[in-house]
Design a protein around this motif. Structure first.
Motif, PDB file in Angstrom:
ATOM      1  N   LYS A 228       0.897  -1.289   0.107  1.00 46.58           N
ATOM      2  CA  LYS A 228       0.022  -0.079  -0.023  1.00 46.58           C
ATOM      3  C   LYS A 228       0.885   1.261  -0.078  1.00 46.58           C
ATOM      4  N   LEU A 229       1.963   1.034   0.629  1.00 43.22           N
ATOM      5  CA  LEU A 229       2.866   2.406   0.576  1.00 43.22           C
ATOM      6  C   LEU A 229       3.331   2.756  -0.577  1.00 43.22           C
ATOM      7  N   VAL A 230       3.586   1.730  -1.475  1.00 43.59           N
ATOM      8  CA  VAL A 230       4.160   1.937  -2.920  1.00 43.59           C
ATOM      9  C   VAL A 230       2.666   2.558  -3.715  1.00 43.59           C
ATOM     10  N   ASP A 231       1.502   1.945  -3.513  1.00 43.65           N
ATOM     11  CA  ASP A 231       0.380   2.510  -4.096  1.00 43.65           C
ATOM     12  C   ASP A 231       0.265   3.883  -3.898  1.00 43.65           C
ATOM     13  N   ASP A 232       0.374   4.549  -2.642  1.00 44.80           N
ATOM     14  CA  ASP A 232       0.155   5.679  -2.084  1.00 44.80           C
ATOM     15  C   ASP A 232       1.241   6.634  -2.650  1.00 44.80           C
ATOM     16  N   ALA A 233       2.520   6.174  -2.961  1.00 42.05           N
ATOM     17  CA  ALA A 233       3.418   6.952  -3.392  1.00 42.05           C
ATOM     18  C   ALA A 233       2.954   7.334  -4.974  1.00 42.05           C
ATOM     19  N   ILE A 234       2.714   6.071  -5.570  1.00 37.69           N
ATOM     20  CA  ILE A 234       2.248   6.193  -7.093  1.00 37.69           C
ATOM     21  C   ILE A 234       1.320   7.405  -7.323  1.00 37.69           C
ATOM     22  N   LYS A 235       0.147   7.077  -6.597  1.00 35.01           N
ATOM     23  CA  LYS A 235      -0.945   7.962  -6.712  1.00 35.01           C
ATOM     24  C   LYS A 235      -0.633   9.522  -6.416  1.00 35.01           C
ATOM     25  N   SER A 236       0.111   9.822  -5.493  1.00 34.43           N
ATOM     26  CA  SER A 236       0.689  11.081  -5.125  1.00 34.43           C
ATOM     27  C   SER A 236       1.509  11.893  -6.051  1.00 34.43           C
ATOM     28  N   ALA A 237       2.280  10.875  -6.590  1.00 29.99           N
ATOM     29  CA  ALA A 237       3.412  11.501  -7.721  1.00 29.99           C
ATOM     30  C   ALA A 237       2.909  12.113  -9.041  1.00 29.99           C
ATOM     31  N   LYS A 239       3.725  12.405 -13.183  1.00 35.25           N
ATOM     32  CA  LYS A 239       4.330  11.902 -14.371  1.00 35.25           C
ATOM     33  C   LYS A 239       5.862  12.087 -14.454  1.00 35.25           C
ATOM     34  N   GLY A 240       6.845  11.586 -14.603  1.00 33.51           N
ATOM     35  CA  GLY A 240       8.232  11.612 -14.757  1.00 33.51           C
ATOM     36  C   GLY A 240       8.884  11.657 -13.423  1.00 33.51           C
ATOM     37  N   ASP A 241       8.286  11.666 -12.349  1.00 32.72           N
ATOM     38  CA  ASP A 241       8.885  11.694 -11.118  1.00 32.72           C
ATOM     39  C   ASP A 241       9.803  10.157 -11.100  1.00 32.72           C
ATOM     40  N   ILE A 242      10.900  10.292 -10.065  1.00 35.62           N
ATOM     41  CA  ILE A 242      11.396   9.122  -9.427  1.00 35.62           C
ATOM     42  C   ILE A 242      11.137   9.087  -8.158  1.00 35.62           C
ATOM     43  N   ILE A 243      10.471   8.022  -7.670  1.00 36.05           N
ATOM     44  CA  ILE A 243       9.825   8.111  -6.238  1.00 36.05           C
ATOM     45  C   ILE A 243      10.781   7.066  -5.541  1.00 36.05           C
ATOM     46  N   GLY A 244      11.025   7.483  -4.465  1.00 37.75           N
ATOM     47  CA  GLY A 244      11.725   6.384  -3.454  1.00 37.75           C
ATOM     48  C   GLY A 244      12.804   7.156  -2.673  1.00 37.75           C
ATOM     49  N   PRO A 245      13.507   6.075  -1.745  1.00 37.45           N
ATOM     50  CA  PRO A 245      13.039   4.915  -1.589  1.00 37.45           C
ATOM     51  C   PRO A 245      11.923   4.814  -0.688  1.00 37.45           C
ATOM     52  N   ILE A 246      11.112   3.706  -0.989  1.00 34.97           N
ATOM     53  CA  ILE A 246      10.074   3.387  -0.010  1.00 34.97           C
ATOM     54  C   ILE A 246      10.191   2.091   0.669  1.00 34.97           C
ATOM     55  N   LYS A 247      10.190   2.257   1.853  1.00 36.48           N
ATOM     56  CA  LYS A 247      10.526   1.148   2.649  1.00 36.48           C
ATOM     57  C   LYS A 247       9.217   0.331   2.986  1.00 36.48           C
ATOM     58  N   THR A 248       9.400  -1.014   2.743  1.00 30.29           N
ATOM     59  CA  THR A 248       8.201  -2.105   2.825  1.00 30.29           C
ATOM     60  C   THR A 248       8.791  -3.519   3.529  1.00 30.29           C
ATOM     61  N   ASP A 249       7.652  -4.289   3.719  1.00 25.57           N
ATOM     62  CA  ASP A 249       8.353  -5.612   4.421  1.00 25.57           C
ATOM     63  C   ASP A 249       9.279  -6.218   3.445  1.00 25.57           C
ATOM     64  N   ALA A 250       9.004  -6.141   1.963  1.00 22.85           N
ATOM     65  CA  ALA A 250       9.651  -6.505   0.985  1.00 22.85           C
ATOM     66  C   ALA A 250      11.205  -6.230   0.716  1.00 22.85           C
ATOM     67  N   GLY A 251      11.351  -4.962   1.239  1.00 22.27           N
ATOM     68  CA  GLY A 251      12.527  -4.307   0.881  1.00 22.27           C
ATOM     69  C   GLY A 251      12.229  -2.855   0.527  1.00 22.27           C
ATOM     70  N   TYR A 252      13.152  -2.288  -0.421  1.00 20.73           N
ATOM     71  CA  TYR A 252      13.164  -0.796  -0.596  1.00 20.73           C
ATOM     72  C   TYR A 252      12.622  -0.654  -2.262  1.00 20.73           C
ATOM     73  N   TYR A 253      11.704   0.126  -2.438  1.00 22.18           N
ATOM     74  CA  TYR A 253      11.410   0.307  -3.831  1.00 22.18           C
ATOM     75  C   TYR A 253      11.667   1.603  -4.336  1.00 22.18           C
ATOM     76  N   ILE A 254      12.119   1.740  -5.614  1.00 23.94           N
ATOM     77  CA  ILE A 254      12.565   2.796  -6.324  1.00 23.94           C
ATOM     78  C   ILE A 254      11.556   2.671  -7.580  1.00 23.94           C
TER      79      ILE A 254
END
Length: 306
Positions: A228-237, A239-254
């Motif tokens: 959900k943290l990934v979803d929230d970051a995508i929704k609020s960003a 077009k063209g943004d590089i988002i992250g790092p997003i910390k989740t249980d699976a690891g860090y997303y960029i």
């Protein structure tokens, strides 16, 4: 579904149809019977799937919990067989199953599993037989044929589609993204600071194997596919943004946000497809409720006798 709910449903059906049992039948839908052999074969395969998927969890169950689990499994299998028989009866009203479409769909599923080698491995891993797999594909093709026929009778109004979209836009909105998943925050910042091509970085660094094979690219990403943290970051960003790092249980997303599709007109085809699906499922539910279903097996007693 909870055990008590299943017990009530099947008790009612049992009371409705406990007379003049056809020989060797566990249930009857209209004039069509479901045999004890069909039930046992289906049950065996589902038991094997459960045992292969949840060995540790099943081992921890108490005797009473195992009894409940077996009841739920048997009830579910019987319900599946009844639904399959209803679909088969309705499908036969419009003609025999299209063998070409069946072969095409079967080949498609086998390919998704990794061609013949992956398919054989799938059967072995879950301890299921090929006939069980083929029956599931056949049911899927029959249901698809029914849906195609049903679509011809559905009147679709623009206002209805817009109302469905407005009810929950997040259900339909899509995004084109490239993503990279790594173990540590340090790795994530190294990637963000890198001048290398994002796709190349994804191929050689991302733990998300499926997207990494495609340079991190995911076409038509929908909310709920990842954390959900990934979803929230995508929704609020933007077009063209590089988002992250997003910390989740699976690891860090960029994430590289390539495109956003957040308007009704951009998602109309998806909304229409969902609209038809909902109408079709409603029709199937109505058919099930109106069908003459008789059950002759006493699942509760069978469990007590084991």
């Amino acid at each position: 579904m909870k055990r008590n709910s299943l017990l009530i449903i099947f008790a009612l059906i049992f009371l409705f149809g406990c007379k003049s049992k056809p020989e060797g039948a566990v249930a009857q839908v209209g004039d069509e019977i479901i045999t004890i052999e069909e039930f046992k074969d289906e049950l065996k395969n589902y038991e094997n799937i459960y045992n292969a998927s949840y060995p540790e969890e099943l081992e921890k169950l108490s005797k009473e919990e195992k009894k409940d689990q077996n009841y739920i499994l048997r009830s579910g299998v019987l319900s599946n067989l009844v639904n399959r028989k209803i679909i088969e009866i309705e499908s036969m009203k419009i003609g025999d199953i299209d063998t070409a479409k069946y072969k095409e769909r079967r080949d498609e599923v086998v390919k998704e599993l990794g061609d013949e080698e992956g398919f054989k491995e799938f059967l072995i891993k879950n301890n299921i037989d090929e006939a069980f797999f083929d029956r599931a594909v056949r049911e899927d093709v029959m249901e698809r044929q029914l849906k195609e026929e049903f679509k011809k009778s559905v009147k679709i109004e623009e206002a209805d589609l817009k109302a469905l979209y407005d009810k929950d836009p997040d259900r339909f909105n899509r995004y084109d993204v490239k993503l990279i998943l790594v173990e540590s925050e340090e790795e994530a910042y190294d990637i963000i600071r890198s001048d290398e091509d994002f796709s190349r970085l994804a191929i050689f660094n991302s733990k998300d194997i499926i997207s990494a094979a495609n340079g991190g690219f995911i076409k038509d990403y929908t909310l709920g596919m990842h954390d959900k943290l990934v979803d929230d970051a995508i929704k609020s960003a933007k077009k063209g943004d590089i988002i992250g790092p997003i910390k989740t249980d699976a690891g860090y997303y960029i994430i590289d946000l390539i495109e956003k599709y957040e308007q009704f007109d951009q998602n109309k085809d998806i909304v229409e497809s969902e609209y038809i699906d909902e109408a079709f499922n409603g029709k199937l539910k109505q058919i099930r409720e109106e069908a003459e279903i008789r059950v002759f097996i006493d699942l509760e007693k069978d469990l007590e006798d084991k």
